[in-house]
Design a protein around this motif. Structure first.
Motif, short mmCIF file in Angstrom:
data_model
loop_
_atom_site.label_atom_id
_atom_site.label_comp_id
_atom_site.label_asym_id
_atom_site.label_seq_id
_atom_site.Cartn_x
_atom_site.Cartn_y
_atom_site.Cartn_z
N LYS A 254 -9.30 8.34 -0.26
CA LYS A 254 -9.29 7.40 0.88
C LYS A 254 -10.61 6.66 1.01
CE LYS A 254 -5.26 9.19 2.17
NZ LYS A 254 -4.84 9.91 0.99
N ILE B 80 0.84 -1.20 0.00
CA ILE B 80 0.00 0.00 0.00
C ILE B 80 0.88 1.25 0.00
CG2 ILE B 80 -1.73 1.31 1.31
CD1 ILE B 80 -2.71 -1.52 2.30
N PHE C 163 -6.89 0.21 -8.08
CA PHE C 163 -6.44 1.34 -7.29
C PHE C 163 -6.46 2.57 -8.20
CE2 PHE C 163 -4.65 -2.18 -5.00
CZ PHE C 163 -4.74 -1.81 -3.67
N LYS D 136 -6.11 7.08 -8.29
CA LYS D 136 -5.66 8.25 -7.54
C LYS D 136 -6.15 9.49 -8.27
CE LYS D 136 -1.78 9.33 -4.61
NZ LYS D 136 -0.37 9.05 -4.31
N LYS E 151 -3.92 3.61 5.84
CA LYS E 151 -3.09 2.49 5.41
C LYS E 151 -3.30 1.27 6.30
CE LYS E 151 0.56 5.17 3.24
NZ LYS E 151 1.98 5.54 3.24
N ASP F 263 1.02 4.15 -2.93
CA ASP F 263 0.80 5.55 -2.60
C ASP F 263 1.95 6.42 -3.10
OD1 ASP F 263 -0.75 7.64 -1.48
OD2 ASP F 263 0.51 7.62 0.31
N LEU G 60 -6.92 6.07 -3.58
CA LEU G 60 -5.89 6.48 -2.63
C LEU G 60 -5.92 7.97 -2.35
CD1 LEU G 60 -2.89 4.27 -3.80
CD2 LEU G 60 -4.56 3.81 -2.01
#
Length: 133
Positions: free
Chosen positions: A96, A53, A130, A132, A113, A57, A93
């Motif tokens: 959140k 993770i 995932f 962002k 996290k 990030d 990410l």
């Protein structure tokens, strides 16, 4: 039975391509045809812990997408994994958030996290995306 963790990325992982076979990444090109990914760069990764993770990030930039999937091989190399899109997870990410077939959940801003590490991230039944943005 052999279990492999794979990620697919929109752009190459520079450290891997510059320095060669940097641990913990291994090229996933040999498995590419058997994996349900839609992104071009495929790597095998060691697992799904807090280190993974943190890597994502740091690696991901605004607008990036990474797909994550467990591929299990049974006897004679036959795949045991399947892809059920209705069970897919999406983890943002930047915002959140964690979304699965049961709904979307907001993660704590400070401990996200750790919270994410306790949730089911990878699956042999669906792709985890995932993002962002």
């Amino acid at each position: 039975m052999t279990c492999h963790y794979f990620i697919a990325t929109m752009r190459p992982i520079e450290e891997f391509h510059v320095n060669g076979q940097d641990d913990p990444f291994i090229s996933g090109e040999a498995y590419k045809k058997e994996l349900p990914f839609s992104l071009p760069y495929v790597y095998e990764y060691g697992g799904e812990g807090p280190e993974f993770i943190s890597f994502l990030d740091d690696f991901m930039e605004f607008g990036d997408v990474v797909e994550f999937y467990i591929y299990e091989e049974g006897k004679r190399g036959r795949p045991l994994s399947i892809n059920l899109p209705e069970e897919a997870r999406t983890i943002n990410l930047l915002k959140k958030t964690y979304k699965d077939e049961n709904g979307e959940y907001r993660l704590d801003e400070k401990e996200w996290k750790e919270q994410l590490a306790r949730k089911t991230i990878a699956s042999k039944r669906s792709i985890t995306t995932f993002e962002k943005y």
